[in-house]
Design an enzyme around this catalytic site. Structure first.
Site, PDB file in Angstrom:
ATOM      1  N   LYS A 204     -36.566  65.096-109.957  1.00  0.00           N
ATOM      2  CA  LYS A 204     -35.559  64.606-109.012  1.00  0.00           C
ATOM      3  C   LYS A 204     -35.189  65.702-108.016  1.00  0.00           C
ATOM      4  O   LYS A 204     -35.181  65.498-106.818  1.00  0.00           O
ATOM      5  CB  LYS A 204     -34.330  64.130-109.787  1.00  0.00           C
ATOM      6  CG  LYS A 204     -33.216  63.615-108.920  1.00  0.00           C
ATOM      7  CD  LYS A 204     -32.085  63.048-109.771  1.00  0.00           C
ATOM      8  CE  LYS A 204     -30.875  62.739-108.893  1.00  0.00           C
ATOM      9  NZ  LYS A 204     -29.754  62.203-109.641  1.00  0.00           N
ATOM     10  N   GLU A 210     -39.190  74.472-115.560  1.00  0.00           N
ATOM     11  CA  GLU A 210     -40.301  74.049-116.423  1.00  0.00           C
ATOM     12  C   GLU A 210     -41.344  73.264-115.628  1.00  0.00           C
ATOM     13  O   GLU A 210     -42.558  73.488-115.746  1.00  0.00           O
ATOM     14  CB  GLU A 210     -39.787  73.147-117.551  1.00  0.00           C
ATOM     15  CG  GLU A 210     -38.886  73.834-118.553  1.00  0.00           C
ATOM     16  CD  GLU A 210     -37.404  73.632-118.235  1.00  0.00           C
ATOM     17  OE1 GLU A 210     -37.040  73.637-117.033  1.00  0.00           O
ATOM     18  OE2 GLU A 210     -36.616  73.504-119.187  1.00  0.00           O
ATOM     19  N   GLY A 264     -31.022  61.181-113.576  1.00  0.00           N
ATOM     20  CA  GLY A 264     -32.310  61.501-114.213  1.00  0.00           C
ATOM     21  C   GLY A 264     -32.566  60.656-115.455  1.00  0.00           C
ATOM     22  O   GLY A 264     -33.641  60.080-115.629  1.00  0.00           O
ATOM     23  N   ARG A 265     -31.580  60.549-116.327  1.00  0.00           N
ATOM     24  CA  ARG A 265     -31.787  59.840-117.595  1.00  0.00           C
ATOM     25  C   ARG A 265     -31.756  58.330-117.433  1.00  0.00           C
ATOM     26  O   ARG A 265     -31.936  57.595-118.393  1.00  0.00           O
ATOM     27  CB  ARG A 265     -30.777  60.320-118.638  1.00  0.00           C
ATOM     28  CG  ARG A 265     -29.338  60.288-118.187  1.00  0.00           C
ATOM     29  CD  ARG A 265     -28.443  61.122-119.088  1.00  0.00           C
ATOM     30  NE  ARG A 265     -27.082  61.242-118.584  1.00  0.00           N
ATOM     31  CZ  ARG A 265     -26.670  62.155-117.713  1.00  0.00           C
ATOM     32  NH1 ARG A 265     -27.521  63.043-117.241  1.00  0.00           N
ATOM     33  NH2 ARG A 265     -25.410  62.204-117.320  1.00  0.00           N
ATOM     34  N   GLU A 350     -26.425  63.552-123.201  1.00  0.00           N
ATOM     35  CA  GLU A 350     -26.216  64.173-121.887  1.00  0.00           C
ATOM     36  C   GLU A 350     -25.170  63.382-121.099  1.00  0.00           C
ATOM     37  O   GLU A 350     -24.442  63.941-120.279  1.00  0.00           O
ATOM     38  CB  GLU A 350     -27.537  64.254-121.097  1.00  0.00           C
ATOM     39  CG  GLU A 350     -27.535  65.347-120.042  1.00  0.00           C
ATOM     40  CD  GLU A 350     -28.898  65.583-119.386  1.00  0.00           C
ATOM     41  OE1 GLU A 350     -29.315  64.761-118.557  1.00  0.00           O
ATOM     42  OE2 GLU A 350     -29.543  66.601-119.695  1.00  0.00           O
ATOM     43  N   HIS A 381     -38.242  58.289-146.327  1.00  0.00           N
ATOM     44  CA  HIS A 381     -38.749  59.341-147.202  1.00  0.00           C
ATOM     45  C   HIS A 381     -38.294  60.723-146.744  1.00  0.00           C
ATOM     46  O   HIS A 381     -38.840  61.732-147.194  1.00  0.00           O
ATOM     47  CB  HIS A 381     -40.275  59.269-147.250  1.00  0.00           C
ATOM     48  CG  HIS A 381     -40.749  57.950-147.776  1.00  0.00           C
ATOM     49  ND1 HIS A 381     -40.966  57.712-149.112  1.00  0.00           N
ATOM     50  CD2 HIS A 381     -40.970  56.776-147.133  1.00  0.00           C
ATOM     51  CE1 HIS A 381     -41.349  56.452-149.272  1.00  0.00           C
ATOM     52  NE2 HIS A 381     -41.344  55.864-148.088  1.00  0.00           N
ATOM     53  N   LYS A 509     -29.403  77.449-117.700  1.00  0.00           N
ATOM     54  CA  LYS A 509     -30.430  77.615-116.654  1.00  0.00           C
ATOM     55  C   LYS A 509     -30.175  78.911-115.867  1.00  0.00           C
ATOM     56  O   LYS A 509     -31.102  79.676-115.595  1.00  0.00           O
ATOM     57  CB  LYS A 509     -30.382  76.433-115.672  1.00  0.00           C
ATOM     58  CG  LYS A 509     -30.874  75.112-116.239  1.00  0.00           C
ATOM     59  CD  LYS A 509     -30.874  74.062-115.126  1.00  0.00           C
ATOM     60  CE  LYS A 509     -31.098  72.671-115.660  1.00  0.00           C
ATOM     61  NZ  LYS A 509     -30.964  71.620-114.648  1.00  0.00           N
TER      62      LYS A 509
HETATM   63  O1  F6P Z   1     -31.519  68.427-118.503  1.00  0.00           O
HETATM   64  C1  F6P Z   1     -30.939  68.585-117.268  1.00  0.00           C
HETATM   65  C2  F6P Z   1     -31.607  67.762-116.204  1.00  0.00           C
HETATM   66  O2  F6P Z   1     -30.948  67.998-115.013  1.00  0.00           O
HETATM   67  C3  F6P Z   1     -31.649  66.276-116.529  1.00  0.00           C
HETATM   68  O3  F6P Z   1     -30.492  65.607-116.218  1.00  0.00           O
HETATM   69  C4  F6P Z   1     -32.830  65.848-115.778  1.00  0.00           C
HETATM   70  O4  F6P Z   1     -33.308  64.623-116.249  1.00  0.00           O
HETATM   71  C5  F6P Z   1     -33.781  66.988-116.037  1.00  0.00           C
HETATM   72  O5  F6P Z   1     -32.961  68.130-116.040  1.00  0.00           O
HETATM   73  C6  F6P Z   1     -34.916  67.129-115.062  1.00  0.00           C
HETATM   74  O6  F6P Z   1     -34.463  67.284-113.769  1.00  0.00           O
HETATM   75  P1  F6P Z   1     -35.417  67.074-112.531  1.00  0.00           P
HETATM   76  O7  F6P Z   1     -35.890  65.660-112.539  1.00  0.00           O
HETATM   77  O8  F6P Z   1     -34.579  67.387-111.330  1.00  0.00           O
HETATM   78  O9  F6P Z   1     -36.577  68.019-112.660  1.00  0.00           O
END
Ligand code: F6P
Length: 540
Positions: A204, A210, A264-265, A350, A381, A509
């Site tokens: 987003k 990452e 995002g979620r 979240e 189990h 972060k």
């Molecule tokens: O975990 C934090 C967060 O901002 C989430 O809300 C989001 O889904 C994720 O990181 C990834 O963010 P992006 O889509 O901006 O890479």
């Protein structure tokens, strides 16, 4: 206003004290119609909540609590595209992403549905070209693999949907890389060929460490094999941020857009679902959206006492605050829903893992309970021992697609029997008298019998929902996901918190950046610096 200062909250305390003395078995014995009375259905989903420790009085008061917290008003504001995410001045309009053509949504005063359909049309045209082989890689080969590089909301949803609907995949095989532990990328690339691999960089913000690290390495892998010119044919982006996409080296013409009003979620319904469309085709993505839209309509239109997200949200409130349940466990009896809990953890924790209310004041009550789980029967189990006999009580959601997704009907009967048996056992338990009779019938007597009894007693009286889906197809999966999204929203309204921001992820972060910076690590605390030095020493 804090829920704890509503009249309903005080009434609920009285109901809880009254029901504390009543075992679920007694509630069933008293009311032969209990299973029918405490059930609701919508969009093909059937919810049995008769194994919750409630009666009509407690349920009625939970519905009053929803009124006193203005659930109907907040739901109206949500669907009207008002800035319900007030700390970012954003709407939260994921419902607009799954509405059919002709239904118009407005976010913060601007019509958004035309743009939603324009992007979806582009996604579908792109997917059709890839799936048909019209659009190919730099060497002219058909795309056989699609790698979605993203994390959090840019990963959990499409990864989970593709796993849930795996038998219906008829396009390029979807792969997912999220972790900044390069092992995931490495192990994935090791199984792929550059000439047949398409990458979707999904972010987003297009600033997530990452995702950018994985995308950069994937790009190097591709360029090493096919040259720089291949990037434009093998990389597309999904983002709200065209400038950063361009800076990364992906032509914004190859970007599928979404908007700041998509959290995002809550984004699997947007262009974030591109990997789903490529793997499963536009018709199945349409069915996923249709199931979610049907659930949206149900959430808006059904009376509260028959409204699945309202009921599930309120039952969660009841279990957490009035019955003292230690956590919420979710157990899908469906191997293909193996990733469901991961998706749901981000959604719920979240969203509702907050310590201040909308006004920024500390809450005077718990917010979201720990949510966890895994698929049945495997879960039986692992931790069901604790659910049955541990001193803490946990609320459980059992989720069961009824129709087998495989050709082994006898195994499906066993799966169903296990699911029903676990909720029945949690509900009824086993008394000392029953245990005694059973052991005596096996020939045990005297001190040996006395010693054995307490270990075999089950207290029962442990609450659960059972949610039936006719089958695990795109439509019912869409409805299931939207049900939990709205359940999360209902609970946020009761708690008077904003479920659509996530400031709590920022500090970690920032500190990760600081640790990576040799000039600034000195400013970290002694423990962190010592660990960092020890890691450096262990590396040599
Ligand atoms: O975990 C934090 C967060 O901002 C989430 O809300 C989001 O889904 C994720 O990181 C990834 O963010 P992006 O889509 O901006 O890479």
């Amino acid at each position: 206003m804090s829920p704890t200062s509503t009249p309903a909250w005080q009434d609920l305390r009285r109901h809880a004290a009254r029901l504390a003395e009543v075992h679920l078995s007694a509630l069933f014995a008293r009311d032969p119609a209990r299973a029918q009375r405490f059930a609701a259905e919508a969009c093909g989903l059937y919810l049995d909540y008769s194994k919750q420790r409630i009666d009509a009085g407690a349920l009625g008061t939970l519905l009053h609590l929803a009124e006193q917290q203005d659930l109907a008003g907040w739901r109206r504001r949500l669907f009207a595209g008002e800035p319900v995410n007030h700390t970012e001045q954003r709407a939260a309009l994921h419902m607009a992403l799954r509405a059919p053509r002709g239904v118009s949504f407005v976010a913060n005063g601007c019509e958004v549905s035309a743009a939603v359909h324009a992007v979806r049309d582009r996604m579908y045209a792109f997917a059709a070209a890839v799936r048909s082989g019209e659009r190919r890689g730099a060497r002219g080969a058909r795309f056989e693999a699609v790698v979605n590089i993203g994390i959090g909301g840019s990963d959990f949803g499409p990864r989970m949907v593709c796993a849930a609907l795996a038998p219906q995949i008829d396009g390029p095989r979807p792969w997912f890389v999220a972790n900044v532990d390069g092992a995931e990328l490495h192990d994935t690339l090791a199984r792929l060929r550059p000439e047949t691999t398409l990458f979707i960089v999904t972010s987003k913000t297009f600033s997530t460490q990452e995702t950018l690290a994985n995308a950069q390495r994937a790009r190097e892998w591709l360029v090493a094999a096919l040259g720089e010119a291949a990037v434009s044919k093998h990389f597309v982006a999904v983002s709200t941020h065209a400038a950063r996409v361009a800076a990364f080296g992906i032509d914004p013409a190859h970007m599928f857009e979404f908007w700041d009003w998509v959290g995002g979620r809550y984004s699997v319904w947007s262009a974030v679902g591109l990997s789903i469309v490529l793997a499963l085709g536009p018709e199945r993505f349409d069915a996923l959206l249709a199931g979610a839209h049907a659930l949206d309509r149900h959430f808006v239109e059904a009376p509260a006492e028959r409204n699945l997200p309202v009921l599930m949200g309120l039952l969660g409130i009841w279990n957490t605050h009035f019955l003292g349940c230690a956590s919420q466990v979710v157990v899908p009896y469906a191997q293909r829903l193996e990733l469901f809990c991961g998706w749901l953890q981000q959604l719920e924790l979240e969203s509702n893992g907050k310590g201040v209310n909308r006004a920024g004041l500390p809450v005077d009550h718990a917010t979201t309970p720990v949510l966890w789980g895994s698929v049945g029967t495997n879960a039986q189990h692992a931790y069901f021992q604790m659910l049955h006999q541990g001193p803490a009580v946990h609320a459980v959601d059992f989720i069961l697609p009824v129709e087998a997704g495989h050709p082994y009907p006898e195994m499906q009967r066993m799966l169903v029997a296990n699911c029903l048996a676990q909720s029945a056992a949690l509900m009824r338990g086993k008394t000392a008298t029953e245990v005694r009779a059973e052991l005596a019938a096996q020939g045990l007597a005297g001190e040996a019998l006395d010693a054995a009894v307490p270990h075999r007693v089950f207290p029962g009286n442990r609450p659960s929902n059972t949610l039936l889906l006719p089958r695990l197809d795109a439509y019912h999966l869409g409805a299931l996901l939207a049900l939990y999204e709205h359940r999360t929203f209902v609970q946020s309204v009761i708690w008077d918190i904003n479920p659509f921001d996530q400031w709590g992820v920022e500090l970690g972060k920032q500190l990760a950046q600081q640790i990576l910076d040799p000039a600034r690590i000195e400013m970290m605390d002694a423990s962190t610096k010592t660990l960092y030095q020890r890691i450096g020493a262990m590396n040599h």
